[in-house]
Write a protein that holds these residues in place. Structure first.
Motif, PDB file in Angstrom:
ATOM      1  N   HIS A   1       0.528  -1.108   0.146  1.00  0.00           N
ATOM      2  CA  HIS A   1       0.001  -0.289   0.448  1.00  0.00           C
ATOM      3  C   HIS A   1       0.866   1.022   0.209  1.00  0.00           C
ATOM      4  O   HIS A   1       0.471   2.259   0.307  1.00  0.00           O
ATOM      5  CB  HIS A   1      -0.649   0.135   1.591  1.00  0.00           C
TER       6      HIS A   1
ATOM      7  N   ASN B   1      -8.659   6.621   4.783  1.00  0.00           N
ATOM      8  CA  ASN B   1      -8.521   6.309   3.218  1.00  0.00           C
ATOM      9  C   ASN B   1      -8.776   4.834   3.892  1.00  0.00           C
ATOM     10  O   ASN B   1      -8.340   3.814   4.878  1.00  0.00           O
ATOM     11  CB  ASN B   1      -6.579   6.429   3.705  1.00  0.00           C
ATOM     12  N   SER B   2     -10.180   4.877   3.347  1.00  0.00           N
ATOM     13  CA  SER B   2     -10.469   3.151   2.714  1.00  0.00           C
ATOM     14  C   SER B   2     -11.234   2.519   3.615  1.00  0.00           C
ATOM     15  O   SER B   2     -11.315   1.860   4.165  1.00  0.00           O
ATOM     16  CB  SER B   2      -9.558   2.145   1.942  1.00  0.00           C
TER      17      SER B   2
ATOM     18  N   HIS C   1     -16.041   2.393   2.152  1.00  0.00           N
ATOM     19  CA  HIS C   1     -16.574   1.332   1.706  1.00  0.00           C
ATOM     20  C   HIS C   1     -16.532  -0.155   2.793  1.00  0.00           C
ATOM     21  O   HIS C   1     -17.437  -1.313   2.182  1.00  0.00           O
ATOM     22  CB  HIS C   1     -15.475   0.598   0.624  1.00  0.00           C
ATOM     23  N   HIS C   2     -16.079   0.306   3.746  1.00  0.00           N
ATOM     24  CA  HIS C   2     -16.265  -1.210   4.696  1.00  0.00           C
ATOM     25  C   HIS C   2     -17.302  -0.500   5.565  1.00  0.00           C
ATOM     26  O   HIS C   2     -18.090  -1.661   6.120  1.00  0.00           O
ATOM     27  CB  HIS C   2     -15.380  -1.252   5.809  1.00  0.00           C
TER      28      HIS C   2
ATOM     29  N   ARG D   1     -10.662  10.345   1.458  1.00  0.00           N
ATOM     30  CA  ARG D   1     -10.718   9.203   0.522  1.00  0.00           C
ATOM     31  C   ARG D   1     -10.660   7.523   0.384  1.00  0.00           C
ATOM     32  O   ARG D   1     -11.034   6.937   0.936  1.00  0.00           O
ATOM     33  CB  ARG D   1      -9.408   9.417   0.016  1.00  0.00           C
ATOM     34  N   ASP D   2     -11.482   7.346  -0.684  1.00  0.00           N
ATOM     35  CA  ASP D   2     -11.669   5.865  -0.863  1.00  0.00           C
ATOM     36  C   ASP D   2     -11.850   5.609  -2.089  1.00  0.00           C
ATOM     37  O   ASP D   2     -11.523   6.507  -2.951  1.00  0.00           O
ATOM     38  CB  ASP D   2     -13.382   5.364  -0.165  1.00  0.00           C
ATOM     39  N   LEU D   3     -11.850   4.637  -2.406  1.00  0.00           N
ATOM     40  CA  LEU D   3     -11.898   3.371  -3.666  1.00  0.00           C
ATOM     41  C   LEU D   3     -13.511   4.051  -4.095  1.00  0.00           C
ATOM     42  O   LEU D   3     -14.532   4.314  -3.218  1.00  0.00           O
ATOM     43  CB  LEU D   3     -12.372   1.749  -3.568  1.00  0.00           C
TER      44      LEU D   3
ATOM     45  N   LEU E   1      -9.101  -6.886  -3.038  1.00  0.00           N
ATOM     46  CA  LEU E   1      -9.722  -5.722  -3.421  1.00  0.00           C
ATOM     47  C   LEU E   1     -10.595  -5.766  -4.330  1.00  0.00           C
ATOM     48  O   LEU E   1     -11.376  -4.398  -4.572  1.00  0.00           O
ATOM     49  CB  LEU E   1      -8.498  -5.009  -4.337  1.00  0.00           C
TER      50      LEU E   1
ATOM     51  N   SER F   1     -13.665  -5.103  -2.286  1.00  0.00           N
ATOM     52  CA  SER F   1     -13.779  -3.719  -2.157  1.00  0.00           C
ATOM     53  C   SER F   1     -14.627  -2.434  -2.752  1.00  0.00           C
ATOM     54  O   SER F   1     -14.934  -1.977  -2.753  1.00  0.00           O
ATOM     55  CB  SER F   1     -12.073  -3.258  -1.134  1.00  0.00           C
TER      56      SER F   1
ATOM     57  N   ALA G   1     -17.757   0.061  -2.775  1.00  0.00           N
ATOM     58  CA  ALA G   1     -17.765   0.952  -2.649  1.00  0.00           C
ATOM     59  C   ALA G   1     -18.352   1.826  -3.253  1.00  0.00           C
ATOM     60  O   ALA G   1     -19.298   1.397  -3.482  1.00  0.00           O
ATOM     61  CB  ALA G   1     -16.306   0.961  -3.562  1.00  0.00           C
TER      62      ALA G   1
ATOM     63  N   HIS H   1     -10.452   6.340  -7.042  1.00  0.00           N
ATOM     64  CA  HIS H   1     -10.477   6.905  -5.872  1.00  0.00           C
ATOM     65  C   HIS H   1     -11.151   8.247  -6.200  1.00  0.00           C
ATOM     66  O   HIS H   1     -10.895   9.086  -6.909  1.00  0.00           O
ATOM     67  CB  HIS H   1      -9.053   7.324  -5.194  1.00  0.00           C
TER      68      HIS H   1
END
Length: 225
Positions: free
Chosen positions: A29, A122-123, A126-127, A151-153, A181, A184, A188, A215
């Motif tokens: 990452h 960060n990310s 989406h979770h 920031r996220d996908l 991925l 994810s 998102a 992103h």
């Protein structure tokens, strides 16, 4: 809603199994994390008091403290396994006095000390099954005039784009990591969905912009009231 578009498919909110956390931490990452910190620092004032939601193994707080030594970061994560890795990484980097780690769910995080100057994430979005719970809480954690940098996908329109991105950005990773991925991207939000959540919270949706091919970033300063 266009029925031809990919619908959001949720994934587990917490990566809590130790082997899953280890595999995630072993993934490469570095480029994404370094770009996050570069964009954060280049875009405006940061800190000194910073809240990191979904800190994971604390890679971004460590990079931020390297770039901005005045920062004091509170990193929040709901996964004990992730925070175990984070504590190890923070100690190895020598930032025990600069980075405080808290085991708690970002959706219900409460902070009784001074409000933060900057909120980063960060990310995480989406979770979260109901990401509005995070978006709507930003103002309760930040000082007036504070800055949010999330920031996220982005979820693309089709499976082919997901497979292209997985091959491009995780092609050298084990299949398990490629599948993480892939999931994810399915979980998102689209740019439009995130802008809608920000607008419903009372903030300017145009502050959410695409900042890479995969992103979106919400970068905004709260009004001083």
């Amino acid at each position: 809603m266009d029925s031809r578009m990919l619908q959001r498919t949720l994934e587990p909110e917490v990566m809590d199994a130790p082997d899953e956390a280890d595999l995630y931490d072993a993934m490469d990452h570095d480029a994404v994390n370094q770009q996050f910190v570069r964009d954060l620092v280049a875009g405006g004032a940061v800190g000194p008091n910073v809240l990191d939601l979904g800190t994971g193994p604390a890679a971004i707080p460590i990079l931020l403290c390297e770039a901005q030594p005045q920062c004091r970061v509170v990193g929040v994560d709901a996964s004990p396994s992730m925070l175990h890795l984070a504590r190890h990484n923070v100690i190895n980097a020598g930032y025990e006095l600069s980075i405080q780690l808290e085991l708690t769910d970002a959706k219900v995080f409460e902070w009784n000390d001074d409000l933060f100057h900057t909120l980063i994430s960060n990310s995480l979005i989406h979770h979260v099954a109901n990401p509005e719970t995070v978006v709507d809480s930003v103002t309760q954690w930040l000082q007036p005039g504070g800055r949010v940098f999330i920031r996220d996908l982005v979820r693309p329109d089709d499976e082919a784009t997901i497979e292209h991105w997985v091959a491009k950005y995780a092609g050298n990773e084990p299949e398990y990591c490629q599948q993480l991925l892939r999931q994810s991207f399915h979980a998102a939000l689209t740019l439009g969905e995130m802008r809608e959540l920000v607008a419903r919270s009372g903030a300017d949706p145009q502050c959410v912009m695409m900042t890479s091919d995969r992103h979106w970033t919400w970068d905004a300063v709260l009004p001083i009231t």
